[in-house]
Scaffold this motif. Structure first.
Motif, PDB file in Angstrom:
ATOM      1  N   TYR A 196       0.828  -1.208   0.000  1.00 35.93           N
ATOM      2  CA  TYR A 196       0.000   0.000   0.000  1.00 35.93           C
ATOM      3  C   TYR A 196       0.862   1.259   0.000  1.00 35.93           C
ATOM      4  O   TYR A 196       1.902   1.307   0.653  1.00 35.93           O
ATOM      5  CB  TYR A 196      -0.880   0.045   1.252  1.00 35.93           C
ATOM      6  CG  TYR A 196      -1.992  -0.953   1.291  1.00 35.93           C
ATOM      7  CD1 TYR A 196      -3.308  -0.553   1.167  1.00 35.93           C
ATOM      8  CD2 TYR A 196      -1.752  -2.304   1.493  1.00 35.93           C
ATOM      9  CE1 TYR A 196      -4.360  -1.457   1.232  1.00 35.93           C
ATOM     10  CE2 TYR A 196      -2.780  -3.220   1.564  1.00 35.93           C
ATOM     11  CZ  TYR A 196      -4.072  -2.789   1.427  1.00 35.93           C
ATOM     12  OH  TYR A 196      -5.090  -3.694   1.493  1.00 35.93           O
ATOM     13  N   GLN A 197       0.390   2.285  -0.702  1.00 37.26           N
ATOM     14  CA  GLN A 197       1.011   3.592  -0.580  1.00 37.26           C
ATOM     15  C   GLN A 197       0.752   4.101   0.828  1.00 37.26           C
ATOM     16  O   GLN A 197      -0.277   3.799   1.440  1.00 37.26           O
ATOM     17  CB  GLN A 197       0.442   4.569  -1.606  1.00 37.26           C
ATOM     18  CG  GLN A 197       0.857   4.255  -3.023  1.00 37.26           C
ATOM     19  CD  GLN A 197       0.261   5.242  -4.030  1.00 37.26           C
ATOM     20  OE1 GLN A 197      -0.329   6.245  -3.674  1.00 37.26           O
ATOM     21  NE2 GLN A 197       0.430   4.918  -5.290  1.00 37.26           N
TER      22      GLN A 197
ATOM     23  N   TYR B 116      -2.692   4.591   3.065  1.00 32.73           N
ATOM     24  CA  TYR B 116      -3.781   3.738   2.586  1.00 32.73           C
ATOM     25  C   TYR B 116      -3.734   2.336   3.199  1.00 32.73           C
ATOM     26  O   TYR B 116      -4.655   1.549   3.010  1.00 32.73           O
ATOM     27  CB  TYR B 116      -3.746   3.620   1.057  1.00 32.73           C
ATOM     28  CG  TYR B 116      -4.051   4.919   0.366  1.00 32.73           C
ATOM     29  CD1 TYR B 116      -5.365   5.289   0.081  1.00 32.73           C
ATOM     30  CD2 TYR B 116      -3.034   5.797   0.025  1.00 32.73           C
ATOM     31  CE1 TYR B 116      -5.653   6.496  -0.531  1.00 32.73           C
ATOM     32  CE2 TYR B 116      -3.317   7.012  -0.600  1.00 32.73           C
ATOM     33  CZ  TYR B 116      -4.623   7.350  -0.867  1.00 32.73           C
ATOM     34  OH  TYR B 116      -4.904   8.545  -1.474  1.00 32.73           O
TER      35      TYR B 116
ATOM     36  N   ASN C 181      -8.193   0.628  -4.545  1.00 34.28           N
ATOM     37  CA  ASN C 181      -8.506   1.216  -5.844  1.00 34.28           C
ATOM     38  C   ASN C 181      -9.613   2.232  -5.598  1.00 34.28           C
ATOM     39  O   ASN C 181     -10.757   1.867  -5.344  1.00 34.28           O
ATOM     40  CB  ASN C 181      -8.956   0.136  -6.827  1.00 34.28           C
ATOM     41  CG  ASN C 181      -9.278   0.688  -8.202  1.00 34.28           C
ATOM     42  OD1 ASN C 181      -9.668   1.841  -8.353  1.00 34.28           O
ATOM     43  ND2 ASN C 181      -9.139  -0.149  -9.211  1.00 34.28           N
TER      44      ASN C 181
ATOM     45  N   SER D 195      -7.805   4.741  -9.289  1.00 31.16           N
ATOM     46  CA  SER D 195      -6.457   5.141  -8.888  1.00 31.16           C
ATOM     47  C   SER D 195      -5.929   4.062  -7.945  1.00 31.16           C
ATOM     48  O   SER D 195      -6.390   3.937  -6.809  1.00 31.16           O
ATOM     49  CB  SER D 195      -6.488   6.507  -8.195  1.00 31.16           C
ATOM     50  OG  SER D 195      -5.186   6.862  -7.791  1.00 31.16           O
ATOM     51  N   ARG D 196      -5.005   3.274  -8.448  1.00 31.75           N
ATOM     52  CA  ARG D 196      -4.487   2.137  -7.689  1.00 31.75           C
ATOM     53  C   ARG D 196      -3.345   2.624  -6.797  1.00 31.75           C
ATOM     54  O   ARG D 196      -2.294   2.993  -7.285  1.00 31.75           O
ATOM     55  CB  ARG D 196      -4.028   1.047  -8.645  1.00 31.75           C
ATOM     56  CG  ARG D 196      -5.204   0.447  -9.409  1.00 31.75           C
ATOM     57  CD  ARG D 196      -4.778  -0.590 -10.423  1.00 31.75           C
ATOM     58  NE  ARG D 196      -5.935  -1.271 -10.952  1.00 31.75           N
ATOM     59  CZ  ARG D 196      -6.482  -0.990 -12.136  1.00 31.75           C
ATOM     60  NH1 ARG D 196      -5.958  -0.062 -12.922  1.00 31.75           N
ATOM     61  NH2 ARG D 196      -7.549  -1.651 -12.541  1.00 31.75           N
ATOM     62  N   ARG D 197      -3.587   2.585  -5.502  1.00 30.50           N
ATOM     63  CA  ARG D 197      -2.634   3.101  -4.520  1.00 30.50           C
ATOM     64  C   ARG D 197      -1.851   1.955  -3.884  1.00 30.50           C
ATOM     65  O   ARG D 197      -1.813   1.807  -2.677  1.00 30.50           O
ATOM     66  CB  ARG D 197      -3.378   3.898  -3.441  1.00 30.50           C
ATOM     67  CG  ARG D 197      -4.262   4.983  -3.951  1.00 30.50           C
ATOM     68  CD  ARG D 197      -3.446   6.120  -4.504  1.00 30.50           C
ATOM     69  NE  ARG D 197      -4.356   7.151  -4.988  1.00 30.50           N
ATOM     70  CZ  ARG D 197      -4.017   8.414  -5.089  1.00 30.50           C
ATOM     71  NH1 ARG D 197      -2.813   8.807  -4.774  1.00 30.50           N
ATOM     72  NH2 ARG D 197      -4.887   9.280  -5.551  1.00 30.50           N
ATOM     73  N   TYR D 198      -1.240   1.124  -4.750  1.00 29.28           N
ATOM     74  CA  TYR D 198      -0.431   0.007  -4.275  1.00 29.28           C
ATOM     75  C   TYR D 198       0.608  -0.330  -5.330  1.00 29.28           C
ATOM     76  O   TYR D 198       0.536   0.103  -6.480  1.00 29.28           O
ATOM     77  CB  TYR D 198      -1.305  -1.207  -3.957  1.00 29.28           C
ATOM     78  CG  TYR D 198      -2.032  -1.807  -5.154  1.00 29.28           C
ATOM     79  CD1 TYR D 198      -1.476  -2.857  -5.873  1.00 29.28           C
ATOM     80  CD2 TYR D 198      -3.270  -1.314  -5.558  1.00 29.28           C
ATOM     81  CE1 TYR D 198      -2.139  -3.402  -6.969  1.00 29.28           C
ATOM     82  CE2 TYR D 198      -3.937  -1.857  -6.641  1.00 29.28           C
ATOM     83  CZ  TYR D 198      -3.368  -2.893  -7.340  1.00 29.28           C
ATOM     84  OH  TYR D 198      -4.020  -3.427  -8.427  1.00 29.28           O
TER      85      TYR D 198
END
Length: 141
Positions: free
Chosen positions: A33-34, A37, A83, A87-90
Motif C-alpha cells: 500500500y502507498q 492507505y 482502488n 487510482s491504484r494506490r499500491y
C-alpha cells in the motif's frame, strides 16, 4: 447461495493454521500500500498472534449459485489492495511477484461477459483509542 472459499484459514475442522505465517503474509501485503492507505499494523499483530482465528473462521463469500465457482474464487481472491476511482494506490509489480497478478479479477470482464458479483461478510476488529471492538462488515462487489 454461499461458499467458504478453501483458501481461507479454516479453524473449524481441526486444521492447524500457522498464524505467524499468516501474519507474515499480511505484513507483506501491508507493504504494498502507498503510505496512508494501508491497514493498521496492530491488525497484523493480532493476526500473527492467532487472536483473529475465531473471526477468520466466520468469513463467508456470497455469490449467485449459477456463476462458475472458479470465477467466484478468482474475484474473491484476486483483489486489488486499494482502488479509489481507478487510482491504484499500491505496488502492482510487487503484488505480481507475491501473488501472480497486478490488478483484480474483475478486469477480466468484457463488454459481453461480466465477472460474477460477490459479497464478503466478516467480523473484524476496529480500534478507537485503546478500545477494540469487533464489528460486522459486508462488502459487496
Amino acid at each position: 447461495h454461499r461458499v467458504l472459499l478453501e483458501e481461507q484459514p479454516d479453524t473449524t475442522e481441526g486444521k492447524h493454521v500457522d498464524w505467524a505465517a499468516q501474519g507474515n503474509i499480511a505484513e507483506e501485503m501491508r507493504k504494498l500500500y502507498q503510505s496512508g492507505y494501508e491497514f493498521p499494523a496492530w491488525s497484523v499483530d493480532m493476526l500473527r498472534s492467532g487472536e483473529l482465528a475465531e473471526l477468520a473462521s466466520g468469513v463467508t463469500v456470497y455469490y449467485n449459485s449459477g456463476d462458475p465457482k472458479e470465477e467466484v474464487e478468482a474475484v474473491a481472491n484476486q483483489r486489488e489492495p486499494v482502488n479509489i476511482g481507478m487510482s491504484r494506490r499500491y505496488d502492482q509489480d510487487r503484488l505480481m511477484e507475491l501473488h501472480g497478478y497486478k490488478t483484480g479479477a474483475y478486469g477480466r470482464s468484457t463488454e459481453t461477459r461480466l465477472m460474477p458479483n460477490i459479497a464478503i461478510y466478516c467480523q473484524t476488529p476496529i480500534k478507537q483509542g485503546d478500545r477494540i471492538e469487533n464489528v460486522h462488515v459486508i462488502n459487496v462487489f
